[in-house]
Design an enzyme around this catalytic site. Sequence first.
Site, PDB file in Angstrom:
ATOM      1  N   THR A  48       0.822  -1.208   0.000  1.00 47.79           N
ATOM      2  CA  THR A  48       0.000   0.000   0.000  1.00 47.79           C
ATOM      3  C   THR A  48       0.856   1.257   0.000  1.00 47.79           C
ATOM      4  OG1 THR A  48      -1.705  -1.163   1.256  1.00 47.79           O
ATOM      5  CG2 THR A  48      -1.812   1.226   1.248  1.00 47.79           C
ATOM      6  N   TYR A 111     -13.155  -4.562  -2.893  1.00 50.23           N
ATOM      7  CA  TYR A 111     -14.304  -4.141  -3.696  1.00 50.23           C
ATOM      8  C   TYR A 111     -15.338  -5.248  -3.897  1.00 50.23           C
ATOM      9  CZ  TYR A 111     -17.198  -1.795  -7.153  1.00 50.23           C
ATOM     10  OH  TYR A 111     -18.263  -1.239  -7.797  1.00 50.23           O
ATOM     11  N   TYR A 137      -2.616 -10.176   4.439  1.00 47.75           N
ATOM     12  CA  TYR A 137      -2.687  -8.753   4.800  1.00 47.75           C
ATOM     13  C   TYR A 137      -4.145  -8.399   5.043  1.00 47.75           C
ATOM     14  CZ  TYR A 137      -1.896  -3.666   4.257  1.00 47.75           C
ATOM     15  OH  TYR A 137      -1.835  -2.303   4.436  1.00 47.75           O
ATOM     16  N   ARG A 142      -9.296  -0.379   4.274  1.00 52.45           N
ATOM     17  CA  ARG A 142      -9.035  -0.082   2.861  1.00 52.45           C
ATOM     18  C   ARG A 142      -9.793  -1.022   1.919  1.00 52.45           C
ATOM     19  NH1 ARG A 142      -4.890   3.180   0.801  1.00 52.45           N
ATOM     20  NH2 ARG A 142      -3.654   4.226   2.399  1.00 52.45           N
ATOM     21  N   LYS A 165      -0.286  -9.843   8.503  1.00 54.99           N
ATOM     22  CA  LYS A 165      -0.139  -8.423   8.794  1.00 54.99           C
ATOM     23  C   LYS A 165      -1.501  -7.927   9.250  1.00 54.99           C
ATOM     24  CE  LYS A 165       0.888  -3.870   6.842  1.00 54.99           C
ATOM     25  NZ  LYS A 165       1.232  -3.079   5.624  1.00 54.99           N
ATOM     26  N   ILE A 207       5.093  -4.241  10.264  1.00 54.48           N
ATOM     27  CA  ILE A 207       5.312  -3.820   8.883  1.00 54.48           C
ATOM     28  C   ILE A 207       4.884  -2.362   8.853  1.00 54.48           C
ATOM     29  CG2 ILE A 207       4.636  -4.135   6.474  1.00 54.48           C
ATOM     30  CD1 ILE A 207       4.357  -7.128   7.061  1.00 54.48           C
TER      31      ILE A 207
END
Length: 295
Positions: A48, A111, A137, A142, A165, A207
Site C-alpha cells: 500500500t 471491492y 494482509y 481499505r 499483517k 510492517i
Amino acid sequence: MAIFEGSGVAIVTPFKDTENQEINYEVLEELIEFHIANGTDSIIIAGTTGEASTLTDEEQLHLIRFTVEKVNGRIPVIGGAGSNDTRHGVGLTRAVEATGVDAILSVTPYYNKTSQKGLIEHYKAIANSVKIPIVLYNVPGRTGQNITPESLVELAKIDNIVSLKDATGNFSQAVDNLSLLGDRLDIYSGNDDTIIPLMSLGAKGVISVLANIAPKATSEMTHAFLDGDIKKAAAMQAQYKELIDCLFVEPNPIPVKAGMQLLGFNVGPMRLPLTDADQAVIDRLAAAMKKVGLI
C-alpha cells in the site's frame, strides 16, 4: 522460523518528476541502503505504502526484482502481489515468486466483498500456486474485507501461509486470533500506533510506515520489546505517537512521502488519484519530526 522479527518497512516507491512519473531506481537504491544501515529487519516492497495500486504488473515486477537484487540477501524482501481477481492474483504471485523474494504479501480481495468461504478459496488458490511463504494482509479499512479468526484457523492449515499483517486495530479480534491460533501464524502489526500493544499479544514486530522516516527508532523499539525491555519499548511507542498520527492525517503514503522529502530523499510526486501533501500537513509533519530529532 519467522520471516523476520522486529521492524519491516513498507517502503515507498520513488517516482521521477516527469510527465510519466517513472520509478526512480537511483533513489530507491539510496532508500534500500538507508534502511539496511539503520537496522531495518525486512523490506516490504510494492505494498500500500509503495502505491502498488497505481503500478502496472510490469512495473511492479521490475520494482520487486530490482529490490531483491540490491538487497542481495542481507535482509528478507517481501513482495506485494495482491488482487481482487483470484486468477490475476495467482499469475502475479507466481511472477513475484520468480523475482527471488523471500515471501509474498497478499492483501485480501477488495471491492468484491466476498464471503469468508470465497476469501478462504481465494487464498488457497494463491498459496497453492507458489512454494514460498505467504503473509496475509488484513486491512478492512481499505478493502472492506475482514479475515475472521475462524477463517484464519482454516488458512493456517495451509503449509506456506505463515504470517498475518494485522492492520485491523481490533484488539478483541487479536486476542481471538491468539486464542484460536496460538503460534501457528506469525503476526505483524500493520499499524504504527499499535506496535507494542500488538507485540504484547504475541506479534513478532511491525510492517511499518513510520520506519520509512525513522528506521533506527522503529527497529530499536521493536527489539527493545523482543529483548524484554518492555518499559523502553512502551516509552518509545508513546514518544513517537504524535509523529505517527501526522503520518495518517492524509491518506497513506501522502504524508510519509512528504517526510522523506524533508529528510532529503527525492522520492518525487504521488501518482493520481493521490495528490501531494498540503503545506499545512508538511508544516505539522516537520514539527513532529523535529520533536523526535529526525530533522
